[in-house]
Design an enzyme around this catalytic site. Sequence first.
Site, PDB file in Angstrom:
ATOM      1  N   TYR A  10       0.840  -1.209   0.000  1.00  0.00           N
ATOM      2  CA  TYR A  10       0.000   0.000   0.000  1.00  0.00           C
ATOM      3  C   TYR A  10       0.863   1.243   0.000  1.00  0.00           C
ATOM      4  O   TYR A  10       1.811   1.361   0.789  1.00  0.00           O
ATOM      5  CB  TYR A  10      -0.911  -0.009   1.236  1.00  0.00           C
ATOM      6  N   GLY A  54      -6.392  26.241  18.260  1.00  0.00           N
ATOM      7  CA  GLY A  54      -6.408  24.975  17.527  1.00  0.00           C
ATOM      8  C   GLY A  54      -5.079  24.717  16.869  1.00  0.00           C
ATOM      9  O   GLY A  54      -4.135  25.506  16.977  1.00  0.00           O
ATOM     10  N   GLU A  70      -4.470  21.681  22.924  1.00  0.00           N
ATOM     11  CA  GLU A  70      -4.579  23.046  22.408  1.00  0.00           C
ATOM     12  C   GLU A  70      -5.238  23.963  23.434  1.00  0.00           C
ATOM     13  O   GLU A  70      -4.823  25.105  23.612  1.00  0.00           O
ATOM     14  CB  GLU A  70      -5.380  23.046  21.103  1.00  0.00           C
ATOM     15  N   GLU A  74      -3.429  27.367  25.429  1.00  0.00           N
ATOM     16  CA  GLU A  74      -3.931  28.731  25.340  1.00  0.00           C
ATOM     17  C   GLU A  74      -4.503  29.268  26.659  1.00  0.00           C
ATOM     18  O   GLU A  74      -4.602  30.483  26.842  1.00  0.00           O
ATOM     19  CB  GLU A  74      -5.009  28.831  24.249  1.00  0.00           C
ATOM     20  N   PRO A  96     -13.709  22.094   0.761  1.00  0.00           N
ATOM     21  CA  PRO A  96     -12.465  22.345   0.022  1.00  0.00           C
ATOM     22  C   PRO A  96     -12.178  23.841  -0.069  1.00  0.00           C
ATOM     23  O   PRO A  96     -13.072  24.657  -0.284  1.00  0.00           O
ATOM     24  CB  PRO A  96     -12.768  21.761  -1.366  1.00  0.00           C
ATOM     25  N   GLU A 127      -1.134  36.966  20.258  1.00  0.00           N
ATOM     26  CA  GLU A 127      -1.730  37.227  21.567  1.00  0.00           C
ATOM     27  C   GLU A 127      -3.012  36.424  21.684  1.00  0.00           C
ATOM     28  O   GLU A 127      -3.503  35.858  20.706  1.00  0.00           O
ATOM     29  CB  GLU A 127      -2.019  38.719  21.752  1.00  0.00           C
ATOM     30  N   GLU A 129      -6.919  36.365  23.975  1.00  0.00           N
ATOM     31  CA  GLU A 129      -7.782  37.161  24.834  1.00  0.00           C
ATOM     32  C   GLU A 129      -9.146  36.507  25.001  1.00  0.00           C
ATOM     33  O   GLU A 129      -9.586  35.719  24.168  1.00  0.00           O
ATOM     34  CB  GLU A 129      -7.966  38.565  24.263  1.00  0.00           C
TER      35      GLU A 129
END
Length: 250
Positions: A10, A54, A70, A74, A96, A127, A129
Amino acid sequence: MSEEQYLAAYDPRAYPAVAVTVDVVTLTIREGALHLLLVRRAEQPYADFWALPGGFVRPAEDLDAAAGRELAEETGLGGEDLHRVHLEQLASYGTPGRDPRMRVVSIAYLAFAPDLPEPSAGTDAGEAEWLPLAALPSRRLAFDHERIVADGLERARAKLEYTPLATRFLGEEFTIADLRAVYETVWGHPLHAGNFHRKVLSVPGLVESTGATTEHGGPRGGPRARLYRAGDARLLHPALLRPATEETAR
């Protein structure tokens, strides 16, 4: 042909490359207003645009783990602190061209919790917020994040109708007035205090009394309020409908 022979022959390069990312719609209540966590992108594409926290899913990483990572990067939350955050998969976005770099499918998540800390920008953000939802039109959002935010907000509002997740915006003990403030803030509608109080206490398992009261009475010298904690219900029956939903159902 055996599975081993098939896999040995494969070639994944025979198919177009598709990347997978996670994006997290993170909500909290600060100073009586619903806030959304945003980061300002420091790199192309969409440099200087605002975006949801993300990033790309790592090769050996589960989707839920990627979303938690993620979010932790943050918000500064980690370890046991993340357990108090409600995190659920929201939807997938794969139109797409949604990302100019390549074909990218994003798995979006919804997260909310009380008293989330001040955010700290990650490695690829200028940054970060907490933005009041009312100020969202002032921000240019990258990719299709405006759509994802709208979907996340609608999911949060709907979840408060038929699940006890409003209690996740509060501490371990709260008053019915505190709970009403969450519903009013997330739904964006004022609620009749007496009617709301009766509805909440009529829903089995939504809240349970702690047997204690607040230390002080109301601002006008009223009696001390009873304290409650989250009950064991997973679904609310009857549901607590939004004012707009109630009007439609009539």
